[in-house]
Design a protein around this motif. Structure first.
Motif, short mmCIF file in Angstrom:
data_model
loop_
_atom_site.label_atom_id
_atom_site.label_comp_id
_atom_site.label_asym_id
_atom_site.label_seq_id
_atom_site.Cartn_x
_atom_site.Cartn_y
_atom_site.Cartn_z
N GLY A 174 0.80 -1.22 0.00
CA GLY A 174 0.00 0.00 0.00
C GLY A 174 0.83 1.27 0.00
O GLY A 174 2.06 1.24 -0.13
N LEU A 175 0.12 2.37 0.14
CA LEU A 175 0.73 3.70 0.13
C LEU A 175 1.88 3.81 1.11
O LEU A 175 1.76 3.34 2.25
N THR A 176 2.92 4.43 0.69
CA THR A 176 4.15 4.71 1.47
C THR A 176 5.08 3.50 1.60
O THR A 176 6.17 3.63 2.15
N CYS A 177 4.66 2.33 1.12
CA CYS A 177 5.49 1.14 1.32
C CYS A 177 6.58 1.01 0.25
O CYS A 177 6.50 1.58 -0.83
N THR A 178 7.56 0.20 0.59
CA THR A 178 8.58 -0.24 -0.37
C THR A 178 8.44 -1.76 -0.52
O THR A 178 7.51 -2.37 0.03
N GLU A 190 10.01 -3.73 1.09
CA GLU A 190 10.42 -4.34 2.34
C GLU A 190 9.28 -4.57 3.35
O GLU A 190 9.31 -5.55 4.11
N ASN A 191 8.27 -3.68 3.36
CA ASN A 191 7.27 -3.72 4.45
C ASN A 191 6.64 -5.10 4.62
O ASN A 191 6.55 -5.62 5.72
N PHE A 192 6.18 -5.67 3.51
CA PHE A 192 5.49 -6.96 3.60
C PHE A 192 6.41 -8.05 4.13
O PHE A 192 6.04 -8.83 5.01
N SER A 197 -3.42 -1.79 9.82
CA SER A 197 -1.97 -1.97 9.91
C SER A 197 -1.51 -3.39 9.55
O SER A 197 -2.32 -4.30 9.33
N TYR A 198 -0.20 -3.56 9.58
CA TYR A 198 0.37 -4.89 9.37
C TYR A 198 0.09 -5.83 10.55
O TYR A 198 0.22 -7.04 10.40
N TYR A 199 -0.32 -5.29 11.72
CA TYR A 199 -0.74 -6.18 12.81
C TYR A 199 -1.99 -6.94 12.38
O TYR A 199 -2.17 -8.12 12.69
N ALA A 213 9.02 -7.76 5.97
CA ALA A 213 9.45 -7.54 7.35
C ALA A 213 8.31 -7.70 8.36
O ALA A 213 8.56 -8.05 9.51
N LYS A 214 7.07 -7.41 7.93
CA LYS A 214 6.00 -7.28 8.93
C LYS A 214 4.87 -8.28 8.84
O LYS A 214 4.12 -8.44 9.81
N ALA A 215 4.66 -8.91 7.68
CA ALA A 215 3.44 -9.72 7.53
C ALA A 215 3.57 -11.12 8.12
O ALA A 215 2.57 -11.78 8.40
N HIS A 222 -2.48 -5.20 -0.25
CA HIS A 222 -3.03 -4.46 0.88
C HIS A 222 -3.36 -3.03 0.46
O HIS A 222 -2.51 -2.36 -0.13
N SER A 223 -4.59 -2.58 0.74
CA SER A 223 -4.98 -1.20 0.55
C SER A 223 -4.80 -0.80 -0.93
O SER A 223 -5.41 -1.41 -1.79
N MET A 224 -3.93 0.19 -1.25
CA MET A 224 -3.67 0.48 -2.67
C MET A 224 -3.22 -0.78 -3.40
O MET A 224 -3.54 -0.98 -4.58
N1 LIG Z 1 0.68 7.88 6.18
C1 LIG Z 1 -0.72 7.51 6.28
C2 LIG Z 1 -0.91 6.05 6.46
C3 LIG Z 1 -0.29 5.27 5.37
C4 LIG Z 1 -0.59 3.81 5.55
O1 LIG Z 1 -1.40 3.41 6.39
N2 LIG Z 1 0.07 3.02 4.74
C5 LIG Z 1 -0.20 1.61 4.82
C6 LIG Z 1 -0.68 1.17 3.46
S1 LIG Z 1 -2.10 2.09 2.93
C7 LIG Z 1 1.06 0.87 5.17
O2 LIG Z 1 1.17 -0.30 4.89
N3 LIG Z 1 2.05 1.56 5.74
C8 LIG Z 1 3.37 1.01 5.97
C9 LIG Z 1 3.51 0.08 7.13
O3 LIG Z 1 2.62 0.01 7.99
O4 LIG Z 1 4.55 -0.62 7.18
C10 LIG Z 1 -1.37 8.25 7.41
O5 LIG Z 1 -0.69 9.01 8.04
O6 LIG Z 1 -2.55 8.05 7.65
#
Ligand SMILES: N[C@@H](CCC(=O)N[C@@H](CS)C(=O)NCC(=O)O)C(=O)O
Length: 282
Positions: free
Chosen positions: A54-58, A60-62, A260-262, A64-66, A149-151
């Motif tokens: 999703g948004l802001t991810c690279t 790596e996120n999935f 979240s990833y939780y 590292a966290k899923a 996830h999300s986007m």
């Molecule tokens: N920056 C946004 C939230 C962005 C967000 O929730 N991104 C999700 C995907 S839509 C995500 O996976 N973020 C990275 C992470 O949790 O590792 C805010 O301030 O509300």
């Protein structure tokens, strides 16, 4: 290895997790992705599962966290997690907003200047990346699934609905299901695709499912305490669209879970099982 550069590699659950970069002809610059190869990959070709973040991810996120590697090792699935956009393209303003530009490619092929010179994430995900993965990793090309996830849930649904012959199973966590009707989608589509809203329909899962359907059940998990649910995700629009065309949908509203990833980690096992079963049947 086709200009693939290994950036780093880690042993995980008996298999290996690698981070790679490569020059992308589709996105006209360097792109990155992560691949988890479970232990079985050393012996034989395996099904592959793409995860779109999703948004802001690279990339790596999935990884590292899923917590997906444990189940990928159990089911014998290769996992691929691409980055969410081109980066460092030099396009003015690409890093200015968290929900547009860098980290927010929305899995569309941009037609508008200046984005169209690099932001071709749809073609990257459905063409260049699968070809690159097939050429460099021990996959079974006839057994590919996609989730996100999300986007990235939006991206997974759109890629699968438009390419059911490539992506034979699909699922999503908290997907944006009706981007043409939500602020994130409207912002991204108007700038990547322009103001002719007819061109947006090809990237809207709720429109696509009515036109195209999908050959097997779609799994979606959605937290009820997700702060983006009512304004951005619009899950019920997709549920109604599926209902209208009798598309099998397993939509699970998960009480108390957020975005979240939780939340993702809590249900990741079910998603890998969904794909393992669907791809095994082929
Ligand atoms: N920056 C946004 C939230 C962005 C967000 O929730 N991104 C999700 C995907 S839509 C995500 O996976 N973020 C990275 C992470 O949790 O590792 C805010 O301030 O509300």
């Amino acid at each position: 290895m086709n200009n693939l550069k290994l950036i780093s590699e880690y042993q995980s659950f008996g298999g290996k997790l690698g981070f790679y970069s490569h020059p992308s002809s589709t996105c006209n610059g360097e792109m990155r992705f992560a691949v988890y190869q479970p232990p079985q990959a050393a012996e034989k070709p395996l099904p592959v599962l793409y995860f779109l973040s999703g948004l802001t991810c690279t990339e790596e996120n999935f990884m590292a966290k899923a917590g997906a590697q444990r189940y990928a090792a159990e089911y014998g699935l290769i996992l691929v997690a691409p980055d969410t956009s081109p980066r460092n393209t030099g396009i003015a303003g690409e890093d200015d907003e968290w929900d547009f530009g860098t980290g927010a490619g929305f899995y569309v092929d941009a037609t508008e200047k200046p984005w169209r010179s690099h932001y071709q994430m749809y073609s990257y995900i459905v063409q260049e990346l699968p070809a690159l993965i097939a050429a460099n990793f021990p996959i079974q090309p006839e057994k590919q699934g996609i989730f996100g996830h999300s986007m990235g849930g939006h991206g997974a649904l759109v890629c699968a609905l438009r390419n059911p012959h490539i992506f034979k199973s699909v699922s999503a966590f908290a997907p944006i299901v009706a981007p043409i009707g939500c602020p994130w989608g409207q912002k991204a589509f108007s700038r990547y695709l322009g103001n002719n809203q007819a061109s947006w329909l090809a990237y809207d899962a709720s429109e696509l499912v009515k036109q195209l359907g999908y050959h097997s059940q779609i799994l979606i998990d959605q937290g009820t305490s997700d702060k983006f649910l009512t304004e951005q995700l619009l899950t019920d629009v997709f549920a109604q669209a599926c209902k209208a065309v009798n598309q099998p949908l397993n939509l699970r509203y998960q009480a108390g879970y957020d975005h979240s990833y939780y939340f993702i980690a809590s249900f990741i096992a079910d998603h890998l099982r969904h794909h393992a079963i669907s791809l095994e049947k082929l």
